[in-house]
Design a protein around this motif. Structure first.
Motif, PDB file in Angstrom:
ATOM      1  N   ASP A  16       0.835  -1.205   0.000  1.00 32.05           N
ATOM      2  CA  ASP A  16       0.000   0.000   0.000  1.00 32.05           C
ATOM      3  C   ASP A  16       0.872   1.259   0.000  1.00 32.05           C
ATOM      4  OD1 ASP A  16      -2.365  -1.388  -0.058  1.00 32.05           O
ATOM      5  OD2 ASP A  16      -2.655  -1.380   2.118  1.00 32.05           O
ATOM      6  N   GLU A  17       1.948   1.242   0.792  1.00 31.74           N
ATOM      7  CA  GLU A  17       2.844   2.394   0.814  1.00 31.74           C
ATOM      8  C   GLU A  17       3.543   2.569  -0.529  1.00 31.74           C
ATOM      9  OE1 GLU A  17       6.655   4.232   3.307  1.00 31.74           O
ATOM     10  OE2 GLU A  17       5.920   2.219   3.774  1.00 31.74           O
ATOM     11  N   ILE A  18       3.927   1.457  -1.147  1.00 31.27           N
ATOM     12  CA  ILE A  18       4.576   1.531  -2.459  1.00 31.27           C
ATOM     13  C   ILE A  18       3.629   2.131  -3.493  1.00 31.27           C
ATOM     14  CG2 ILE A  18       5.481   0.146  -4.372  1.00 31.27           C
ATOM     15  CD1 ILE A  18       7.422   0.563  -2.029  1.00 31.27           C
ATOM     16  N   LYS A  19       2.367   1.745  -3.456  1.00 31.74           N
ATOM     17  CA  LYS A  19       1.397   2.315  -4.395  1.00 31.74           C
ATOM     18  C   LYS A  19       1.282   3.822  -4.211  1.00 31.74           C
ATOM     19  CE  LYS A  19      -1.574  -1.792  -4.804  1.00 31.74           C
ATOM     20  NZ  LYS A  19      -2.925  -2.352  -4.482  1.00 31.74           N
ATOM     21  N   ARG A  20       1.258   4.263  -2.950  1.00 29.54           N
ATOM     22  CA  ARG A  20       1.149   5.695  -2.669  1.00 29.54           C
ATOM     23  C   ARG A  20       2.395   6.436  -3.147  1.00 29.54           C
ATOM     24  NH1 ARG A  20       3.172   8.818   1.118  1.00 29.54           N
ATOM     25  NH2 ARG A  20       3.940   7.068   2.387  1.00 29.54           N
TER      26      ARG A  20
END
Length: 313
Positions: free
Chosen positions: A298-302
């Motif tokens: 999720d952090e990578i997507k952001r």
């Protein structure tokens, strides 16, 4: 989607030192034939590392089923405990009696140049592991490891028709030009940095375009300048992601390769795959050591959206 990646490569304890100056100020070009230099390194850290270990760690953070395959020494217990605490697969980590785990001694200067000495230890026995020992593997990577192991694992991937990345790294000097050509013929993809790219061309007497024509993609990283991907007679230029800080370049290439594997496993296009890989490298460079950063998908997507202005997928 490909489900399982086999990571063939070294595990090592890294002793990382920082020289608070530039190597070029202390190496006399006309005296290299009698080179005798000493660098004062007031900063020293001991870290878990090795190319295979670093790649597997970053893939694990992305939620990928990654299987590391390596040979290690009797001193590996602290590293094994770390892997188990992270819930990483240790099934194919083989302890070789009477040996040390690989040991890297890395000195970095203020220009992020590095001088590395490496004791292979148990890594030299990596050929004792067989690709076929790991079942249901969809994709693999042959990263710097014992010479015989790299030769054997590349052939085993090829014989099994399993796509794999050939990542010679600092192991390239171990091989002749003919042996490197065999690797290229067997590999599906090749990943090198710009220095290694030139060395590969020099040793094989093949041009960049000739090497690229023999694989599905030739990926060349260029540090802070980003990377480029040669595929289908095209060159895709990948802009670098901007790191929050520049702390330590050690392991950035391994993080990048984890991004390559993730993109290939999820059938992302090359532009997206290269950008994801660059983002992982930028996250790593902002942290000391090779396995001290954390993130989740999720952090990578952001961060991907923030860096490149488009969704990851």
């Amino acid at each position: 989607m490909l489900k399982t990646a086999l990571i063939c490569g070294s595990y090592a304890f890294d002793s990382i030192m920082v020289f608070h100056d530039q190597f070029k100020n202390h190496i006399l070009p006309d005296k290299v034939h009698i080179l005798n230099v000493s660098f004062l390194v007031p900063t020293l850290r001991k870290e878990f590392g090795g190319c295979g270990g670093n790649i597997a760690y970053n893939l694990h953070l992305l939620g990928v089923n990654s299987i590391p395959m390596a040979t290690v020494g009797e001193d590996f217990t602290p590293y094994m405990n770390w892997m188990e605490s992270q819930h990483m697969n240790t099934t194919h980590i083989k302890v070789i009696k009477g040996t040390y785990t690989g040991q890297a001694f890395i000195t970095t200067d203020m220009d992020d140049n590095q001088i590395t000495a490496f004791h292979p230890g148990a890594m030299s026995e990596s050929h004792q592991n067989k690709v076929a020992d790991a079942s249901a593997v969809d994709i693999g990577i042959v990263s710097p490891d014992g010479r015989d192991g790299m030769i054997a694992h590349a052939k085993q991937f090829a014989d099994n028709n399993t796509p794999f990345i050939f990542d010679p790294g600092q192991g390239m000097p171990m091989f002749s030009g003919a042996e490197l050509i065999t690797f290229i013929e067997q590999a599906t993809y090749i990943a090198v940095n710009d220095y290694e790219s030139q060395m590969l061309q020099d040793k094989t007497n093949l041009s960049l375009s000739e090497i690229a024509s023999m694989v599905e993609a030739l990926i060349i990283t260029k540090g802070a300048k980003g990377s480029e991907i040669h595929t289908n007679n095209n060159t895709i230029n990948i802009a670098p992601a901007t790191p929050n800080a520049t702390q330590d370049p050690t392991g950035c290439g391994d993080a990048y390769r984890a991004g390559l594997l993730y993109g290939l496993m999820h059938k992302l296009d090359w532009q997206t795959t290269g950008q994801l890989a660059g983002l992982l490298g930028a996250i790593k460079v902002a942290h000391l050591g090779t396995q001290n950063h954390t993130f989740d998908l999720d952090e990578i997507k952001r961060l991907y959206q923030q860096s490149y202005g488009s969704p990851l997928f």
